[in-house]
Design a protein around this motif. Structure first.
Motif, short mmCIF file in Angstrom:
data_model
loop_
_atom_site.label_atom_id
_atom_site.label_comp_id
_atom_site.label_asym_id
_atom_site.label_seq_id
_atom_site.Cartn_x
_atom_site.Cartn_y
_atom_site.Cartn_z
N TYR A 29 0.86 -1.18 0.00
CA TYR A 29 0.00 0.00 0.00
C TYR A 29 0.89 1.22 0.00
O TYR A 29 1.78 1.35 0.83
CB TYR A 29 -0.91 0.02 1.23
N LEU A 30 0.65 2.12 -0.89
CA LEU A 30 1.45 3.34 -0.99
C LEU A 30 0.58 4.52 -0.63
O LEU A 30 -0.44 4.77 -1.26
CB LEU A 30 2.00 3.50 -2.41
N ASN A 31 0.96 5.22 0.43
CA ASN A 31 0.24 6.42 0.85
C ASN A 31 1.18 7.60 0.66
O ASN A 31 2.32 7.57 1.11
CB ASN A 31 -0.17 6.32 2.32
N GLY A 32 0.70 8.62 0.00
CA GLY A 32 1.52 9.79 -0.23
C GLY A 32 0.95 11.01 0.46
O GLY A 32 -0.26 11.16 0.60
N TYR A 33 1.84 11.88 0.93
CA TYR A 33 1.44 13.13 1.57
C TYR A 33 2.26 14.24 0.95
O TYR A 33 3.48 14.22 1.00
CB TYR A 33 1.68 13.06 3.08
N VAL A 34 1.59 15.19 0.34
CA VAL A 34 2.25 16.33 -0.28
C VAL A 34 1.73 17.58 0.43
O VAL A 34 0.60 18.01 0.18
CB VAL A 34 1.97 16.40 -1.79
N PRO A 35 2.53 18.16 1.34
CA PRO A 35 2.05 19.28 2.14
C PRO A 35 1.47 20.44 1.32
O PRO A 35 0.46 21.02 1.72
CB PRO A 35 3.29 19.73 2.91
N ALA A 41 -3.96 27.46 -1.97
CA ALA A 41 -2.95 28.12 -2.81
C ALA A 41 -1.99 27.10 -3.42
O ALA A 41 -1.61 27.21 -4.59
CB ALA A 41 -2.17 29.15 -2.00
N GLY A 42 -1.62 26.09 -2.64
CA GLY A 42 -0.73 25.06 -3.15
C GLY A 42 -1.39 24.23 -4.25
O GLY A 42 -0.76 23.86 -5.23
N LEU A 43 -2.66 23.95 -4.06
CA LEU A 43 -3.40 23.18 -5.06
C LEU A 43 -3.54 23.98 -6.36
O LEU A 43 -3.35 23.44 -7.46
CB LEU A 43 -4.76 22.79 -4.53
N VAL A 44 -3.83 25.27 -6.25
CA VAL A 44 -3.92 26.13 -7.43
C VAL A 44 -2.58 26.16 -8.15
O VAL A 44 -2.51 26.02 -9.38
CB VAL A 44 -4.37 27.56 -7.05
#
Length: 97
Positions: A29-35, A41-44
């Protein structure tokens, strides 16, 4: 004088931030976290600057997910790998062959 930070390469960016955890012998299982993707603003920035989209629409995330799922299914089919759909809270270890 303000100094600009040195740009990071992918290896430097992921170093000490990405770990893999083996849940069982039969599955990974691969779980990723991208702060940066945890706030608007980061998503935009990700959708517009990185993905080159003119508008940061949530629909784009569905397209990204859909493409990923289709590629996983195609890979599994090409390599004769069975795929299983699990119910909510169903034990994967109990059901796996």
């Amino acid at each position: 004088m303000v100094s600009m930070p040195t740009p990071l390469n992918i290896r430097d960016l992921l170093d000490k931030h990405v770990t893999l955890q083996l849940e069982s012998v039969d599955g990974l299982y691969l779980n990723g976290y991208v702060p940066d993707l945890q706030h608007g603003a980061g998503l935009v920035r990700f959708l517009c600057a990185h993905r080159g989209q003119p508008i940061a629409s949530p629909a784009l995330l569905g397209h990204i997910t859909g493409k990923f799922v289709a590629e996983v299914k195609a890979f599994a089919q090409r390599h004769n790998v069975p795929l299983f759909r699990f119910e909510l809270k169903e034990s994967k270890d109990q059901r796996a062959p």
